[in-house]
Design a protein around this motif. Sequence first.
Motif, short mmCIF file in Angstrom:
data_model
loop_
_atom_site.label_atom_id
_atom_site.label_comp_id
_atom_site.label_asym_id
_atom_site.label_seq_id
_atom_site.Cartn_x
_atom_site.Cartn_y
_atom_site.Cartn_z
N UNK A 186 -40.93 14.57 20.83
CA UNK A 186 -40.40 14.44 19.48
C UNK A 186 -39.07 13.72 19.57
N UNK A 187 -38.68 13.10 18.46
CA UNK A 187 -37.44 12.34 18.44
C UNK A 187 -37.31 11.64 17.10
N UNK A 188 -36.58 10.55 17.10
CA UNK A 188 -36.34 9.79 15.87
C UNK A 188 -36.96 8.40 15.99
N UNK A 189 -37.37 7.88 14.84
CA UNK A 189 -37.90 6.52 14.78
C UNK A 189 -37.61 5.96 13.40
N UNK A 190 -37.49 4.66 13.33
CA UNK A 190 -37.27 4.01 12.05
C UNK A 190 -38.58 3.95 11.28
N UNK A 191 -38.48 3.67 10.00
CA UNK A 191 -39.67 3.53 9.16
C UNK A 191 -40.57 2.41 9.70
N UNK A 192 -39.96 1.32 10.15
CA UNK A 192 -40.72 0.19 10.68
C UNK A 192 -41.45 0.59 11.97
N UNK A 193 -40.76 1.35 12.85
CA UNK A 193 -41.39 1.79 14.09
C UNK A 193 -42.58 2.71 13.80
N UNK A 194 -42.41 3.61 12.85
CA UNK A 194 -43.50 4.53 12.49
C UNK A 194 -44.69 3.75 11.94
N UNK A 195 -44.42 2.81 11.05
CA UNK A 195 -45.50 1.99 10.49
C UNK A 195 -46.25 1.25 11.59
N UNK A 196 -45.52 0.68 12.51
CA UNK A 196 -46.14 -0.07 13.61
C UNK A 196 -46.98 0.85 14.50
N UNK A 197 -46.47 2.04 14.81
CA UNK A 197 -47.23 2.99 15.63
C UNK A 197 -48.54 3.36 14.95
N UNK A 198 -48.48 3.67 13.67
CA UNK A 198 -49.68 4.06 12.93
C UNK A 198 -50.68 2.90 12.88
N UNK A 199 -50.19 1.69 12.61
CA UNK A 199 -51.07 0.52 12.57
C UNK A 199 -51.75 0.27 13.91
N UNK A 242 -52.69 2.58 15.95
CA UNK A 242 -53.57 3.70 16.29
C UNK A 242 -52.92 4.79 17.12
N UNK A 243 -51.61 4.79 17.21
CA UNK A 243 -50.91 5.85 17.95
C UNK A 243 -50.84 7.07 17.05
N UNK A 244 -51.36 8.19 17.54
CA UNK A 244 -51.38 9.40 16.72
C UNK A 244 -50.01 10.07 16.76
N UNK A 245 -49.42 10.20 15.58
CA UNK A 245 -48.11 10.84 15.44
C UNK A 245 -48.12 11.74 14.22
N UNK A 246 -47.18 12.66 14.17
CA UNK A 246 -47.04 13.54 13.02
C UNK A 246 -45.55 13.85 12.87
N UNK A 247 -45.02 13.70 11.67
CA UNK A 247 -43.60 14.00 11.49
C UNK A 247 -43.36 15.50 11.51
N UNK A 248 -42.22 15.88 12.05
CA UNK A 248 -41.80 17.27 11.96
C UNK A 248 -41.28 17.51 10.55
N UNK A 249 -41.45 18.71 10.03
CA UNK A 249 -40.92 18.99 8.69
C UNK A 249 -39.40 18.89 8.71
N UNK A 250 -38.86 18.28 7.66
CA UNK A 250 -37.41 18.23 7.49
C UNK A 250 -37.02 19.44 6.67
N UNK A 251 -36.17 20.27 7.24
CA UNK A 251 -35.79 21.54 6.61
C UNK A 251 -34.44 21.42 5.92
N UNK A 252 -34.20 22.20 4.89
CA UNK A 252 -32.92 22.11 4.18
C UNK A 252 -31.71 22.27 5.11
N UNK A 253 -31.79 23.16 6.07
CA UNK A 253 -30.66 23.39 6.96
C UNK A 253 -30.42 22.24 7.94
N UNK A 254 -31.37 21.31 8.06
CA UNK A 254 -31.19 20.15 8.93
C UNK A 254 -30.09 19.23 8.39
#
Length: 141
Positions: free
Chosen positions: A112-125, A127-139
């Motif tokens: 797990x870590x951080x990625x930009x919107x562009x990086x996420x889009x590219x990974x999904x396109x 076929x790399x399987x990813x899932x975002x962690x929930x963003x919690x209010x206390x984060x």
Amino acid sequence: MMRFSLHCDQSHEFEGWFRNNEDFDSQTARGLVQCPVCHSPKVSKALMAPSVTTGRTKEKIAATMGEAQRKLLDEMREISRKVKENADYVGDRFAEEARKIHHGETEERGIYGEATKEEITSLVEDGVEIMPLPVLPEDYN
């Protein structure tokens, strides 16, 4: 996360958490935002004074939520905790590491870590399987 004071067409008042105004507008347009009392999808923002965050934010959030919302938030916290316990934090190298794992260039493992919107889009396109962690209010505190 942004907290909005909301009300439905039946005058029930409640609050909702969204990443930004666009998320609220998008979710409302798709009928995903509903009144927790009467389940009406006709929801709009009410006027709201800005809030000041204190160390008791988690308790305040819980106090303003309905039981179903509190349960869902607790479940999201548990998911996040389990992922962080059982995966490697790779920081802003997430996209790079995910690609290496996908292509078999490094050992398969949870990350797990951080990625930009562009990086996420590219990974999904690609076929790399990813899932975002929930963003919690206390984060955001």
